[in-house]
Every structure is written in C-alpha cells, then in structure tokens.
Write an enzyme that holds these catalytic residues in place. Structure first.
Site, PDB file in Angstrom:
ATOM      1  CG  PHE A 193      -1.815   1.217   1.265  1.00 44.57           C
ATOM      2  CD1 PHE A 193      -3.023   1.219   0.369  1.00 44.57           C
ATOM      3  CD2 PHE A 193      -1.612   2.141   2.209  1.00 44.57           C
ATOM      4  CE1 PHE A 193      -3.701   2.463   0.496  1.00 44.57           C
ATOM      5  CE2 PHE A 193      -2.561   3.207   2.354  1.00 44.57           C
ATOM      6  CZ  PHE A 193      -3.369   3.707   1.362  1.00 44.57           C
ATOM      7  CD  GLU A 194       3.307   5.624  -1.825  1.00 40.48           C
ATOM      8  OE1 GLU A 194       3.005   6.271  -1.049  1.00 40.48           O
ATOM      9  OE2 GLU A 194       4.705   5.283  -2.043  1.00 40.48           O
TER      10      GLU A 194
END
Length: 419
Positions: A226-227
C-alpha cells in the site's frame, strides 16, 4: 481475434511513442469530434500547470461507468496511443454487434494524457516537478486535482491506471522481460479484499489469460504494498477499485507497435469481460498465480565471459551488462527518440535476464574510440588507459578478437547506445 482488429485500426503514420505530444492528442480529439460526434463526447476537465487542456473523452450509454487514465507520468506514453486506437475501433466499427454490446453495456471515460507538460519534456514529473501519482492526498498539482474531481463526479465502478515501467523489470525467477505487469492495488495497509478489489483481481486475471498466448512467461504482478500517497491505492479507498497495467520491456526494435498491440488487446478484453460477465466469472487463481516482478532483474544486453580491463590491474574474465530504455534527446535543436544505455553491471551476471545475450568467449571488450572503426576492420588494441570499462560508462563499446597478425585485433561487433 482482437489482434486482427488492432491490425485494421492501428495508427501507421506515427512518431515514435516518446515523441507523441499534447498537440497530437489535440488533433486526435478533434478528429473524434468531427467524425463521430454521435459516439464520442469530449470536455476539457481541467488544465495542466502550463495551461494545456486535460481532455475527458467518453463513449457508450451503459449503466456501468469505468474510468481510464494514461500518462500521469510524462515519460510513460504507450497507453496514450493505445487508447486512441481503441477509440478508432469504436468509431470505425460502431455498428458491429461486438462494439454495440460495449456501447450498450458501459459508459467508458478516459483521460488520455494526464501530464502533458511532462510529456512535452519526456519526464516523469509535471511542470512543478511533482510526481502526480504521489499527490493523491496533498493535491498540489492541477492534474491531480482534475483526476480526483473527475472520479468524484463520475463515481466509476472500476478504474484503469495505465503506465510504463522500468525496462530493467523482469518476471520473477524466469528472468524474462516483464512486458506487461498487472495489479489490483490495495486500498489499505492490511491489503485486504472487498468486492471491488476482488473484481479488479478478476479483470486482471482475464487480461492475463488473454495475453499469455502472445507473451508466454512475460506477464508479471506489480507489488501490492500500500502506497499511502498514490492515486491507484487511494482511488480504491475512495470507492473505485482499480486495475494497474504497467507496460515494460520488449526485445525487438518494433517495441512501440508490439507494446501498443498488447495494451489494445488488454483493454478490449477487459471492457468486453465487464459486459459479458466473464470478469465476474474469472478464476482468482489466475491472478494469484501471476509471478511477481523482479526489479532490476533484466538487462538489455549481456556479453558473457569476455575479457575486460577494469580501472586497475590486468584484464579479467567477466560478464558485462548494458541497461537501455527508450529516451528523448535533442539533436540539432529537435527532439528525437533514441535507445539510451549505459554499462549497468560487471562481473558474474548469471542471476540477470537479458533481452540479448552475446557469447564473449575469446573476445575483449573496450570502449569505442572517438573515430570508431567498422565491424570487420583490423585495429591495434588501444593503450591501457583507453581500455577501461566500468559501471556507469556509456554503452559505446567494441568487441575485439585477436587477429593472426601480431598486435592486431579484428572488430567483431560494435555496441552503441545513445548517452
């Protein structure tokens, strides 16, 4: 076959993809307005930092809305042209039952070039110097604000985030080029699933199954870490699951056409699957079994087992690896598309894949002199100070084999990539 369709609608008179600029997009949009106003609608959804229009193009009348955007990184151009080839297919074959089914089942929205200022410079970031794809929370870029506003207004059921990836990307373990990589991005740190992300995974599975016969072993899966700043991840968090398509390296000189064709097949396949139910019915196992990308696992060219002069000492046996990718350079005041490369690896390179491998046994690798010879010429070995090969050096080399005459060497091959 979708590839047969692409052969009939593909654009023939094109500059190399890195040279497709906003003016070309404007011309293609005008053509849609003029030749198919009954099929396509167009609006200016916003403007770039330097005032270039951000076009929102849409077609179809179906209840399910999807949103595609391309080239939020200015140096990632493949899908921009592929989108207009998709539009050409819809325009030309609008009365065909296959296209009519798409028009009736979907409303397809697209922003073909989200970062025209970056495209003008062939750079990743926008004119402010900001990576638009890391601006989903701060929204300091007008391009990012435009995409966010469009998603909020349309509330699409699925998004397609279209990119190019590093030409050093390989498929895990096989070391083949990751010509296409897919991902259903996570919408939270836990990388959990909800119905939307499951649908995105199934659409990826459909694309994978469609492309595998054309590029066996050359499809990878992008990391789903997850960015927190990225648009794909946050658009999923905001309620629109996304499919990431990353276009990667290709082994032959016709890479522009080959990669556009793969994008066209992927997009048509995915849109049709959303209409005919194949997406919902797809096997999640086909997504889960996509091997992961291997960053920096691929080289453009590897010379195996040649004699090399390092910065000190005598010549030694080593593999030499060149990394190269499409780029834009200025020549006589004009922009030209080139394949730029440098020496990226030196030593034992058995763990790397390569688009091309040269047997270097019996050969010596040295830099090209200012006035390079031709292949087949016989030359003396350059002075020791001009024989040094090191990582980071331009990939301008010649492969020499000792000639029968003492002190002379035959030029077996010239290797020349742009700086």
């Amino acid at each position: 076959m979708i590839t047969d369709i692409w052969n009939t609608v593909r654009f023939h008179e094109l500059p190399p993809l890195p040279l497709v600029r906003h003016a070309q997009v404007e011309a293609w949009v005008r053509r849609l307005r003029e030749e198919a106003p009954d099929v396509f609608q167009v609006e200016t959804a916003g403007h770039s930092v330097e005032g270039r229009a951000l076009h929102h193009v849409w077609f179809g009348r179906g209840p399910r809305h999807v949103l595609l955007w391309s080239q939020m990184h200015g140096d990632e151009p493949t899908a921009t042209t592929a989108l207009f080839e998709l539009f050409e297919y819809i325009r030309r074959d609008r009365e065909h039952p296959r296209v009519e089914a798409l028009l009736a089942g979907l409303t397809v929205h697209a922003v073909p070039m989200l970062n025209p200022d970056g495209a003008e410079r062939f750079q990743r970031v926008n004119a402010q110097g900001i990576d638009i794809n890391r601006d989903a929370l701060m929204l300091q870029t007008p391009e990012g604000r435009t995409l966010k506003a469009l998603r909020d207004r349309l509330q699409p059921s699925l998004g397609f985030n279209l990119h190019n990836q590093d030409w050093r990307t390989a498929v895990e373990k096989t070391r083949k080029p990751a010509s296409i990589s897919l991902l259903a991005p996570a919408f939270d740190e836990a990388r959990g699933d909800n119905p939307g992300r499951v649908l995105a995974k199934k659409v990826c599975a459909v694309i994978r199954d469609a492309l595998e016969p054309f590029i066996p072993g050359q499809i990878g899966r992008y990391s789903d870490a997850f960015e927190v700043r990225a648009f794909g991840d946050n658009i999923g968090r905001w309620g629109t699951p996304t499919v990431l398509i990353e276009t990667g390296p290709w082994p032959t000189a016709d890479h522009d056409e080959a990669l556009r064709r793969l994008n066209f097949v992927a997009l048509v396949t995915a849109l049709e699957a959303l209409v005919n139910g194949q997406a919902e019915a797809a096997d999640l196992g086909s997504y889960d079994s996509i091997p992961l990308n291997e960053s920096k696992g691929l080289l453009r060219l590897v010379v195996k087992g040649a004699q090399v002069f390092g910065e000190a000492g005598e010549a030694f046996t080593a593999d030499l690896g060149v990394a190269a990718s499409p780029a834009v350079r200025k020549r006589a005041g004009a922009a030209v598309a080139v394949m730029a490369g440098e020496i990226a690896e030196l030593g034992d390179l058995r763990v790397f894949g390569a688009l091309e491998t040269v047997d270097g046994a019996g050969l010596t690798v040295v830099p090209l002199p200012p006035e390079p010879p031709k292949e087949g010429d016989t030359v003396p070995l350059p002075p020791r100070g001009n024989c040094t090969v090191r990582v980071g050096q331009p990939a301008e080399l010649m492969l020499l084999r000792a000639a029968p005459a003492p002190g002379l060497w035959r030029v077996e091959r010239l290797i020349r990539f742009e700086r």
